[in-house]
Enzyme design. Structure first.
Site, PDB file in Angstrom:
ATOM      1  N   ARG A   1      21.149  74.097 -55.871  1.00 40.98           N
ATOM      2  CA  ARG A   1      20.142  73.095 -55.116  1.00 40.98           C
ATOM      3  C   ARG A   1      20.909  72.239 -54.015  1.00 40.98           C
ATOM      4  O   ARG A   1      21.962  72.157 -54.097  1.00 40.98           O
ATOM      5  CB  ARG A   1      19.746  72.338 -56.458  1.00 40.98           C
ATOM      6  CG  ARG A   1      19.002  73.172 -57.476  1.00 40.98           C
ATOM      7  CD  ARG A   1      18.664  71.909 -58.604  1.00 40.98           C
ATOM      8  NE  ARG A   1      17.993  72.538 -59.705  1.00 40.98           N
ATOM      9  CZ  ARG A   1      18.518  73.032 -60.802  1.00 40.98           C
ATOM     10  NH1 ARG A   1      19.800  72.709 -60.874  1.00 40.98           N
ATOM     11  NH2 ARG A   1      17.936  73.541 -61.829  1.00 40.98           N
TER      12      ARG A   1
ATOM     13  N   LYS B   1      20.540  68.933 -62.474  1.00 44.19           N
ATOM     14  CA  LYS B   1      19.239  68.605 -62.852  1.00 44.19           C
ATOM     15  C   LYS B   1      19.173  68.690 -64.443  1.00 44.19           C
ATOM     16  O   LYS B   1      19.832  69.645 -65.175  1.00 44.19           O
ATOM     17  CB  LYS B   1      18.301  69.719 -62.456  1.00 44.19           C
ATOM     18  CG  LYS B   1      16.708  69.258 -62.692  1.00 44.19           C
ATOM     19  CD  LYS B   1      15.825  70.268 -61.770  1.00 44.19           C
ATOM     20  CE  LYS B   1      14.412  69.620 -62.199  1.00 44.19           C
ATOM     21  NZ  LYS B   1      13.627  70.827 -61.529  1.00 44.19           N
TER      22      LYS B   1
ATOM     23  N   HIS C   1      15.574  75.504 -50.177  1.00 48.58           N
ATOM     24  CA  HIS C   1      15.495  75.726 -51.461  1.00 48.58           C
ATOM     25  C   HIS C   1      15.314  77.274 -51.762  1.00 48.58           C
ATOM     26  O   HIS C   1      15.560  77.814 -52.676  1.00 48.58           O
ATOM     27  CB  HIS C   1      14.530  74.792 -52.370  1.00 48.58           C
ATOM     28  CG  HIS C   1      14.607  74.811 -53.683  1.00 48.58           C
ATOM     29  ND1 HIS C   1      15.885  74.121 -54.344  1.00 48.58           N
ATOM     30  CD2 HIS C   1      14.170  75.528 -54.714  1.00 48.58           C
ATOM     31  CE1 HIS C   1      15.705  74.367 -55.414  1.00 48.58           C
ATOM     32  NE2 HIS C   1      14.741  75.186 -56.153  1.00 48.58           N
TER      33      HIS C   1
ATOM     34  N   ARG D   1      18.078  79.387 -52.703  1.00 55.60           N
ATOM     35  CA  ARG D   1      18.328  79.537 -54.003  1.00 55.60           C
ATOM     36  C   ARG D   1      17.248  80.534 -54.698  1.00 55.60           C
ATOM     37  O   ARG D   1      17.677  81.592 -55.460  1.00 55.60           O
ATOM     38  CB  ARG D   1      18.076  78.199 -54.570  1.00 55.60           C
ATOM     39  CG  ARG D   1      18.248  78.176 -56.184  1.00 55.60           C
ATOM     40  CD  ARG D   1      18.077  76.805 -56.552  1.00 55.60           C
ATOM     41  NE  ARG D   1      17.874  76.397 -58.028  1.00 55.60           N
ATOM     42  CZ  ARG D   1      18.648  76.370 -58.998  1.00 55.60           C
ATOM     43  NH1 ARG D   1      19.868  76.538 -58.954  1.00 55.60           N
ATOM     44  NH2 ARG D   1      18.185  76.348 -60.506  1.00 55.60           N
TER      45      ARG D   1
ATOM     46  N   HIS E   1      18.797  76.829 -65.498  1.00 52.31           N
ATOM     47  CA  HIS E   1      17.695  76.525 -66.131  1.00 52.31           C
ATOM     48  C   HIS E   1      17.693  76.571 -67.635  1.00 52.31           C
ATOM     49  O   HIS E   1      18.345  77.267 -68.258  1.00 52.31           O
ATOM     50  CB  HIS E   1      16.837  78.002 -65.865  1.00 52.31           C
ATOM     51  CG  HIS E   1      16.419  78.316 -64.648  1.00 52.31           C
ATOM     52  ND1 HIS E   1      15.983  79.443 -63.687  1.00 52.31           N
ATOM     53  CD2 HIS E   1      16.251  77.366 -63.616  1.00 52.31           C
ATOM     54  CE1 HIS E   1      15.616  79.329 -62.633  1.00 52.31           C
ATOM     55  NE2 HIS E   1      15.864  77.949 -62.237  1.00 52.31           N
TER      56      HIS E   1
ATOM     57  N   TYR F   1      11.116  85.108 -61.185  1.00 51.82           N
ATOM     58  CA  TYR F   1      11.718  86.260 -59.975  1.00 51.82           C
ATOM     59  C   TYR F   1      11.422  87.556 -60.289  1.00 51.82           C
ATOM     60  O   TYR F   1      11.251  88.361 -59.364  1.00 51.82           O
ATOM     61  CB  TYR F   1      13.192  85.612 -59.874  1.00 51.82           C
ATOM     62  CG  TYR F   1      13.592  84.373 -59.572  1.00 51.82           C
ATOM     63  CD1 TYR F   1      13.229  84.000 -58.134  1.00 51.82           C
ATOM     64  CD2 TYR F   1      14.218  83.458 -60.479  1.00 51.82           C
ATOM     65  CE1 TYR F   1      13.478  82.455 -57.982  1.00 51.82           C
ATOM     66  CE2 TYR F   1      14.330  82.339 -60.017  1.00 51.82           C
ATOM     67  CZ  TYR F   1      14.291  81.776 -58.719  1.00 51.82           C
ATOM     68  OH  TYR F   1      14.592  80.362 -58.311  1.00 51.82           O
TER      69      TYR F   1
END
Length: 359
Positions: A213, A238, A302, A305, A328, A337
């Site tokens: 990120r 995050k 972004h 990524r 994640h 994805y």
């Protein structure tokens, strides 16, 4: 440069926000100021020195950021000042991230400003519903912004006033189920080819090469990178989670070239005054590279990524590993994805092909 010898104030000069710098005439003070901030300028009309009012310069001068509590109080009636103070304290006690605190304070202050002389503590659920409807209908705010406001105000009543959970019946706007935007490998090659600045190229290659990120790239410290283990320690990402990602072998020559050319001290990427590089600067690097490469896609940095994750999936990497590399919480987040992977989709044959083939 001793900040205590200077007086700082904010204003506008030539239609730009500036930080005015006042001090008694002293050649040494002028020299120290110019040494610390080579971009400082003298205004003949105002008889003052000034710097651009940027977050990095405010930080270097140890001045309060623009969206500080004091700035919000200037537009909020004093009847709600204490509510704002209590709100900030509780957010800090709960150890929320600076990004969340900034978003929540901004959202909370929006409501307080609209209330004028009315106390927020007297609002009923019905009045709050009217406020959220106002945000959607009158101000045309997007789903994400309205959801942040709901969470921010919910936090005040439940965590600051310690009232029962009272917002279950407030309908939350549904987020549009959009797919992540990505670049092809050829487009990324073009992006790198047109980027001649060593620092800019390294930033872009780290974003794509490790799926980072933007906030993670600018938060990298020299101590986080180990060329022996070929791993990078991503700290406080995050969700306040740490993780390790693999450092691409191909990036070592560029990394060494950058280090010896720029000699960063703490942050891998430093701003003009040694402070942490800004997200806006990284976004600008990507935007300029896209323009030079003639890639006409509406996509932000972004997207690198997203491209990293998609290309790993297309290369046969197990989705569970991709989840760990991206940091994640849920595999469901990573599974999106699979919807944009060309190799996955292209392997699915249409039933029409089978029907025609058998004829």
């Amino acid at each position: 440069m001793n900040n205590e010898l200077y007086t700082f104030s904010f204003g506008i000069h030539n239609n730009k926000n500036v930080i005015w710098i006042a001090f008694p005439y002293n050649l040494q003070l002028i020299k120290d100021l110019k040494t610390r901030f080579p971009s400082v300028k003298w205004s003949q009309s105002n008889k003052k020195w000034h710097l651009p009012d940027l977050p990095s310069i405010r930080s270097a001068l140890q001045l309060a950021p623009k969206n500080s509590i004091a700035a919000y109080k200037a537009i909020i009636h004093f009847v709600n000042h204490q509510a704002l103070d209590n709100y900030l304290v509780q957010l800090q006690l709960k150890a929320y991230s600076q990004s969340t605190i900034k978003n929540y304070i901004h959202a909370f202050a929006h409501l307080l400003a609209l209330l004028k002389h009315h106390s927020i503590d007297e609002l009923t659920p019905d009045r709050l519903k009217d406020y959220f409807i106002y945000c959607v209908v009158e101000e045309s705010q997007k789903e994400q912004n309205v959801n942040i406001k709901i969470n921010a105000i919910k936090f005040y009543f439940e965590q600051v006033l310690h009232r029962p959970r009272m917002f279950f019946d407030i309908p939350r706007p549904k987020k549009p189920q959009t797919l992540p935007k990505k670049l092809s490998t050829k487009e990324i090659e073009k992006l790198f080819k047109v980027t001649t600045n060593t620092k800019h190229l390294l930033i872009l290659q780290l974003c794509y090469g490790m799926g980072l990120r933007v906030s993670e790239v600018i938060a990298l410290k020299i101590e986080n990178i180990s060329t022996k283990s070929m791993q990078v320690h991503i700290q406080g990402a995050k969700g306040k989670k740490d993780r390790y990602v693999n450092l691409p072998h191909s990036i070592l020559p560029l990394l060494k070239q950058y280090y010896f050319s720029y000699q960063p001290k703490i942050w891998l990427f430093e701003g003009q005054y040694g402070e942490q590089y800004s997200i806006r600067s990284v976004q600008s690097i990507f935007k300029n590279a896209m323009k030079k490469a003639n890639i006409n896609k509406t996509i932000g940095i972004h997207g690198l990524r997203h491209s990293y994750a998609t290309h790993l999936l297309e290369g046969g990497t197990d989705i569970a590993f991709i989840q760990q590399l991206l940091g994640h919480n849920s595999i469901k987040t990573t599974q999106i994805y699979t919807h944009i992977s060309k190799s996955t989709l292209q392997n699915v044959a249409s039933p029409l092909d089978k029907l025609v083939k058998h004829k």
